[in-house]
Design an enzyme around this catalytic site. Structure first.
Site, PDB file in Angstrom:
ATOM      1  N   HIS A 172      -2.078  -6.365  -5.984  1.00 49.23           N
ATOM      2  CA  HIS A 172      -2.240  -7.550  -5.145  1.00 49.23           C
ATOM      3  C   HIS A 172      -3.694  -7.988  -5.169  1.00 49.23           C
ATOM      4  CE1 HIS A 172      -2.886  -4.020  -2.543  1.00 49.23           C
ATOM      5  NE2 HIS A 172      -3.743  -4.768  -1.874  1.00 49.23           N
ATOM      6  N   GLU A 175      -4.457   2.043  -2.709  1.00 50.95           N
ATOM      7  CA  GLU A 175      -4.920   0.696  -3.014  1.00 50.95           C
ATOM      8  C   GLU A 175      -4.622   0.438  -4.488  1.00 50.95           C
ATOM      9  OE1 GLU A 175      -5.695  -1.619  -1.185  1.00 50.95           O
ATOM     10  OE2 GLU A 175      -6.886  -0.950   0.531  1.00 50.95           O
ATOM     11  N   CYS A 193     -14.329  -6.220   3.309  1.00 55.47           N
ATOM     12  CA  CYS A 193     -13.303  -6.220   2.256  1.00 55.47           C
ATOM     13  C   CYS A 193     -11.950  -6.487   2.899  1.00 55.47           C
ATOM     14  CB  CYS A 193     -13.297  -4.906   1.486  1.00 55.47           C
ATOM     15  SG  CYS A 193     -13.413  -3.433   2.500  1.00 55.47           S
ATOM     16  N   HIS A 233      -7.996  -9.071   2.119  1.00 53.99           N
ATOM     17  CA  HIS A 233      -7.066  -9.748   1.217  1.00 53.99           C
ATOM     18  C   HIS A 233      -6.876 -11.196   1.645  1.00 53.99           C
ATOM     19  CE1 HIS A 233      -5.707  -5.572   2.087  1.00 53.99           C
ATOM     20  NE2 HIS A 233      -5.659  -5.478   0.777  1.00 53.99           N
ATOM     21  N   GLU A 250      -5.438  -2.981  -6.469  1.00 55.38           N
ATOM     22  CA  GLU A 250      -5.931  -4.327  -6.228  1.00 55.38           C
ATOM     23  C   GLU A 250      -6.568  -4.949  -7.457  1.00 55.38           C
ATOM     24  OE1 GLU A 250      -7.028  -4.045  -1.504  1.00 55.38           O
ATOM     25  OE2 GLU A 250      -8.660  -3.714  -2.948  1.00 55.38           O
ATOM     26  N   TYR A 289      -8.329  -2.041  -9.957  1.00 54.55           N
ATOM     27  CA  TYR A 289      -8.423  -0.594  -9.763  1.00 54.55           C
ATOM     28  C   TYR A 289      -7.217  -0.105  -8.970  1.00 54.55           C
ATOM     29  CZ  TYR A 289      -9.548  -0.935  -4.812  1.00 54.55           C
ATOM     30  OH  TYR A 289      -9.466  -1.183  -3.461  1.00 54.55           O
ATOM     31  N   TRP A 348     -20.343  -1.130  -6.480  1.00 59.10           N
ATOM     32  CA  TRP A 348     -21.797  -0.963  -6.440  1.00 59.10           C
ATOM     33  C   TRP A 348     -22.330  -0.547  -7.813  1.00 59.10           C
ATOM     34  CZ3 TRP A 348     -25.486  -2.822  -3.705  1.00 59.10           C
ATOM     35  CH2 TRP A 348     -26.771  -2.284  -3.794  1.00 59.10           C
ATOM     36  N   HIS A 401       0.800  -1.220   0.000  1.00 57.74           N
ATOM     37  CA  HIS A 401       0.000   0.000   0.000  1.00 57.74           C
ATOM     38  C   HIS A 401       0.836   1.276   0.000  1.00 57.74           C
ATOM     39  CE1 HIS A 401      -3.030  -2.923   1.742  1.00 57.74           C
ATOM     40  NE2 HIS A 401      -3.587  -2.494   0.632  1.00 57.74           N
ATOM     41  N   GLU A 413     -14.257  -9.862  11.057  1.00 61.23           N
ATOM     42  CA  GLU A 413     -14.740  -8.480  11.036  1.00 61.23           C
ATOM     43  C   GLU A 413     -16.146  -8.345  11.590  1.00 61.23           C
ATOM     44  OE1 GLU A 413     -14.520  -6.058   7.553  1.00 61.23           O
ATOM     45  OE2 GLU A 413     -12.403  -6.468   7.231  1.00 61.23           O
TER      46      GLU A 413
END
Length: 193
Positions: A44, A124, A79, A81, A126, A114, A176, A37, A99
């Site tokens: 990744h 990010e 969200c 990894h 990813e 993105y 979304w 990051h 979480e």
């Protein structure tokens, strides 16, 4: 809006080894999460989950204030990894439990790449797998990861995301939009109202 109750100790570490990938999602190695990051980010593998209740509302989480990237922003249900040596089938249920204290039957929808810069703190970058599912259990959020959570109707979420400076993470907005557009059939298969 609901407050959170501590569920578990810290479950996310800068020293975690993440899976580096190429643009075709082929693994190319491993690297510590903090290094993935830094700067513009290193590509990744990641995942995002959108959970819906029986009323058809989607579960959103507000990221904890201690998060390095997008602290305090609203995002999708979960969200994270996969770690080095971990499959998505292992990583996604692990993280839902860590979480939110939840388990759910999920359907993979699509994956996309993105890159988004937060500020000088990092980015990010990813290749993200997106999942949807139904869950009517009450979340038990881990307050190291989640500051608050809420349920919202798809139409109300559309309206919130249309507002400028809406306070949502960039990946949530991109995902979304795709779930309401080219992948809308994935939501209809959940038999939402």
């Amino acid at each position: 809006m609901s407050s959170t109750t501590p569920l578990a100790p810290t479950v996310s570490f800068d020293s975690e080894e993440l899976i580096l990938v190429d643009t075709d999602d082929n693994p190319t190695g491993h690297l510590r999460k903090d290094r993935c990051h830094d700067g513009e980010g290193i590509l990744h593998r990641a995942f995002s989950v959108f959970l819906f209740n029986a009323a058809g509302d989607v579960l959103l989480q507000q990221r904890a204030p201690g998060k390095r990237l997008w602290p305090g922003y609203w995002s999708n249900s979960c969200c994270s990894h996969p770690r080095a040596g971990e499959t998505m089938d292992e990583a996604v249920p692990r993280r839902l439990q860590q979480e939110l204290g939840l388990s759910a039957e999920l359907a993979f929808v699509y994956k996309f790449q993105y890159q988004a810069r937060f500020d000088a703190t990092g980015s990010e970058h990813e290749l993200c797998w997106v999942y949807v599912g139904r869950c009517d259990e009450a979340p038990q959020p881990n307050d190291n990861e989640i500051a608050a959570f809420r349920y919202i109707s798809p139409a109300a979420l559309d309206a919130e995301l249309d507002a400028p400076d809406n306070g949502f993470t960039p990946w949530c907005q991109l995902e979304w939009k795709a779930l309401r557009g080219p992948y809308a059939d994935a939501l209809s298969r959940l038999t939402l109202p």
